[in-house]
Write a protein that holds these residues in place. Sequence first.
Motif, PDB file in Angstrom:
ATOM      1  N   HIS A 134      68.680  41.055  13.494  1.00 47.42           N
ATOM      2  CA  HIS A 134      69.314  39.876  13.269  1.00 47.42           C
ATOM      3  C   HIS A 134      70.208  42.150  13.626  1.00 47.42           C
ATOM      4  CE1 HIS A 134      68.446  36.451  13.275  1.00 47.42           C
ATOM      5  NE2 HIS A 134      67.445  35.925  12.052  1.00 47.42           N
ATOM      6  N   LEU A 135      70.121  42.619  12.721  1.00 46.12           N
ATOM      7  CA  LEU A 135      71.145  43.496  12.790  1.00 46.12           C
ATOM      8  C   LEU A 135      71.712  44.030  13.674  1.00 46.12           C
ATOM      9  CD1 LEU A 135      72.879  45.370  10.470  1.00 46.12           C
ATOM     10  CD2 LEU A 135      70.725  46.574  10.131  1.00 46.12           C
ATOM     11  N   ALA A 136      70.091  44.749  14.409  1.00 46.87           N
ATOM     12  CA  ALA A 136      70.709  44.864  15.923  1.00 46.87           C
ATOM     13  C   ALA A 136      71.218  44.353  17.213  1.00 46.87           C
ATOM     14  CB  ALA A 136      69.090  46.367  15.989  1.00 46.87           C
ATOM     15  N   ALA A 137      70.850  43.776  16.624  1.00 44.88           N
ATOM     16  CA  ALA A 137      71.727  42.714  17.874  1.00 44.88           C
ATOM     17  C   ALA A 137      73.175  42.328  17.685  1.00 44.88           C
ATOM     18  CB  ALA A 137      70.112  40.890  17.818  1.00 44.88           C
ATOM     19  N   LEU A 138      73.384  42.749  16.338  1.00 43.91           N
ATOM     20  CA  LEU A 138      74.961  42.883  16.327  1.00 43.91           C
ATOM     21  C   LEU A 138      75.917  43.637  17.768  1.00 43.91           C
ATOM     22  CD1 LEU A 138      75.275  42.666  12.640  1.00 43.91           C
ATOM     23  CD2 LEU A 138      75.280  40.563  14.249  1.00 43.91           C
ATOM     24  N   PRO A 139      77.108  42.952  18.231  1.00 47.28           N
ATOM     25  CA  PRO A 139      78.038  43.262  18.550  1.00 47.28           C
ATOM     26  C   PRO A 139      77.962  45.203  18.338  1.00 47.28           C
ATOM     27  CG  PRO A 139      78.465  42.010  18.912  1.00 47.28           C
ATOM     28  CD  PRO A 139      77.688  41.097  17.676  1.00 47.28           C
ATOM     29  N   SER A 140      78.649  45.282  17.116  1.00 50.21           N
ATOM     30  CA  SER A 140      79.136  46.502  16.089  1.00 50.21           C
ATOM     31  C   SER A 140      78.013  46.961  16.132  1.00 50.21           C
ATOM     32  CB  SER A 140      79.628  45.798  15.203  1.00 50.21           C
ATOM     33  OG  SER A 140      78.869  45.395  13.959  1.00 50.21           O
ATOM     34  N   VAL A 141      76.654  46.689  16.156  1.00 46.64           N
ATOM     35  CA  VAL A 141      75.527  47.643  15.922  1.00 46.64           C
ATOM     36  C   VAL A 141      74.512  48.129  16.907  1.00 46.64           C
ATOM     37  CG1 VAL A 141      73.536  48.099  14.697  1.00 46.64           C
ATOM     38  CG2 VAL A 141      75.767  46.791  13.157  1.00 46.64           C
ATOM     39  N   ILE A 142      74.172  47.385  18.303  1.00 44.63           N
ATOM     40  CA  ILE A 142      73.886  47.587  19.326  1.00 44.63           C
ATOM     41  C   ILE A 142      73.598  48.910  19.810  1.00 44.63           C
ATOM     42  CG2 ILE A 142      74.566  45.868  20.698  1.00 44.63           C
ATOM     43  CD1 ILE A 142      72.021  44.193  21.929  1.00 44.63           C
ATOM     44  N   ASN A 143      75.191  48.782  20.092  1.00 49.65           N
ATOM     45  CA  ASN A 143      75.268  50.383  20.696  1.00 49.65           C
ATOM     46  C   ASN A 143      75.063  51.671  20.165  1.00 49.65           C
ATOM     47  OD1 ASN A 143      76.020  48.970  23.586  1.00 49.65           O
ATOM     48  ND2 ASN A 143      77.415  48.456  23.008  1.00 49.65           N
ATOM     49  N   ARG A 144      74.998  50.895  19.563  1.00 46.28           N
ATOM     50  CA  ARG A 144      74.873  52.591  18.208  1.00 46.28           C
ATOM     51  C   ARG A 144      73.293  53.034  18.132  1.00 46.28           C
ATOM     52  NH1 ARG A 144      78.871  52.306  13.162  1.00 46.28           N
ATOM     53  NH2 ARG A 144      80.448  50.501  14.122  1.00 46.28           N
ATOM     54  N   CYS A 145      72.698  51.984  17.828  1.00 48.07           N
ATOM     55  CA  CYS A 145      71.201  51.842  17.712  1.00 48.07           C
ATOM     56  C   CYS A 145      70.431  52.176  19.089  1.00 48.07           C
ATOM     57  CB  CYS A 145      70.741  51.294  16.912  1.00 48.07           C
ATOM     58  SG  CYS A 145      69.589  50.690  16.657  1.00 48.07           S
ATOM     59  N   LYS A 146      69.439  53.538  18.607  1.00 44.84           N
ATOM     60  CA  LYS A 146      68.597  54.130  19.777  1.00 44.84           C
ATOM     61  C   LYS A 146      67.617  52.818  19.881  1.00 44.84           C
ATOM     62  CE  LYS A 146      70.184  58.272  20.615  1.00 44.84           C
ATOM     63  NZ  LYS A 146      69.990  59.858  20.704  1.00 44.84           N
ATOM     64  N   SER A 147      66.785  52.611  18.581  1.00 38.13           N
ATOM     65  CA  SER A 147      65.643  52.208  18.687  1.00 38.13           C
ATOM     66  C   SER A 147      64.628  51.165  17.478  1.00 38.13           C
ATOM     67  CB  SER A 147      64.519  53.211  18.523  1.00 38.13           C
ATOM     68  OG  SER A 147      64.427  54.313  17.517  1.00 38.13           O
ATOM     69  N   VAL A 148      64.420  50.578  17.292  1.00 43.43           N
ATOM     70  CA  VAL A 148      63.885  49.747  16.138  1.00 43.43           C
ATOM     71  C   VAL A 148      62.110  49.690  15.248  1.00 43.43           C
ATOM     72  CG1 VAL A 148      65.461  47.959  16.122  1.00 43.43           C
ATOM     73  CG2 VAL A 148      63.187  47.263  17.416  1.00 43.43           C
ATOM     74  N   CYS A 149      61.974  49.522  14.503  1.00 47.49           N
ATOM     75  CA  CYS A 149      60.957  49.709  14.485  1.00 47.49           C
ATOM     76  C   CYS A 149      59.913  48.603  13.198  1.00 47.49           C
ATOM     77  CB  CYS A 149      60.136  50.906  13.153  1.00 47.49           C
ATOM     78  SG  CYS A 149      58.974  51.346  12.708  1.00 47.49           S
ATOM     79  N   PHE A 150      59.385  48.081  13.573  1.00 49.45           N
ATOM     80  CA  PHE A 150      58.450  47.080  12.962  1.00 49.45           C
ATOM     81  C   PHE A 150      57.700  47.139  12.349  1.00 49.45           C
ATOM     82  CE2 PHE A 150      60.214  43.888  17.015  1.00 49.45           C
ATOM     83  CZ  PHE A 150      61.391  44.605  16.159  1.00 49.45           C
ATOM     84  N   LEU A 151      57.328  47.104  10.457  1.00 46.20           N
ATOM     85  CA  LEU A 151      56.514  47.370  10.076  1.00 46.20           C
ATOM     86  C   LEU A 151      55.643  46.456   9.761  1.00 46.20           C
ATOM     87  CD1 LEU A 151      57.280  50.691   7.975  1.00 46.20           C
ATOM     88  CD2 LEU A 151      56.465  50.491  10.347  1.00 46.20           C
ATOM     89  N   SER A 152      54.802  45.515   9.748  1.00 47.88           N
ATOM     90  CA  SER A 152      53.828  44.722   9.295  1.00 47.88           C
ATOM     91  C   SER A 152      54.935  43.120   9.030  1.00 47.88           C
ATOM     92  CB  SER A 152      52.767  44.310   8.337  1.00 47.88           C
ATOM     93  OG  SER A 152      52.154  45.793   8.473  1.00 47.88           O
ATOM     94  N   GLY A 153      55.206  43.494  10.136  1.00 47.71           N
ATOM     95  CA  GLY A 153      56.701  41.880   9.913  1.00 47.71           C
ATOM     96  C   GLY A 153      56.557  40.577  10.508  1.00 47.71           C
ATOM     97  N   PRO A 154      56.511  39.419   9.906  1.00 45.46           N
ATOM     98  CA  PRO A 154      56.609  38.425  10.386  1.00 45.46           C
ATOM     99  C   PRO A 154      57.634  38.202  12.013  1.00 45.46           C
ATOM    100  CG  PRO A 154      58.637  38.588   9.022  1.00 45.46           C
ATOM    101  CD  PRO A 154      58.261  39.765   8.983  1.00 45.46           C
TER     102      PRO A 154
END
Length: 291
Positions: A134-154
């Motif tokens: 949800h955070l990385a998909a926000l308009p104010s964040v998506i262009n600042r973030c290069k990657s995401v990592c999921f550790l054992s997530g739902p």
Amino acid sequence: MAKSQSHDTSSGITQTEKAFFEIKTEKVAALGEELDLVYAEAGPHDGGVVIGVHGAPATHKMFKKMAEPLVEKGYRVILPNLPGMGWTPMPESGCYDHSPKHKADIIRGLIEALEIEEIQMICGHSMGVHIVVHLAALPSVINRCKSVCFLSGPGVTPHKRVSPWSLYKYICYCLFWLCNIPLFGAGLVYATSFLFDAVGLRGKTKMSQVYSVYEVALFNWEEFAQDLALLRDHGMGALVVHGDNDWFIQLEIAEDNATRIGVQPENFVWYKDGVKDVADFKDDVMQRAML
């Protein structure tokens, strides 16, 4: 921007952790208010930023063994403590509902308060994965973030152990509200803490364990799927890490998350047959999974 301040209420943090992490408090604009957010930071201020988002019940401390090698490589690691879980106080106004989207907005507020223009990776553990998406998909964040990592997530569907979902959700709601009844609630929190301890959900406080169950009841599976698709279409870098003996999240959910965010079958690396090293990974691949 509000100036970061040292956080004095550090009960539960060992001297070793104090030496490694700098515990700070920042005023963040989120949920329509100004909130105090406690977070841990380590590494050079000019290093590439990695943000770790803990699950529930948990705090920044669960990222310590991951943070150490990142700091050695020159990264700046920022680990927020979310309300009700660690050292960040609950907003008195009642504006906060424990949902992943509310948590995402609080971390968005921290990113803006710290004036972070580029984020190398936002990493979520367990229920923190929903927050990260949800955070990385926000308009104010998506262009600042290069990657995401999921550790054992739902993922986009409930775990098979919480079926039927409608009944589980109702039980979670009831437990949360009953635990907030004066006197009776305190006894119920104490009584249920033994169950949480038995399954490994040990929080900094007994109430944080109740909050963790309530948070699951607030998951919006459809919105999570939509935001995963948005990150995939954006070309977001992704690393999905999961173990096949995870008691809370079955392997099929992790595989589905990886596929939905764009990991191709040839970029799934399996560790069942022995230790792997960096040579097992293909170069120039921005979405990969380790299982």
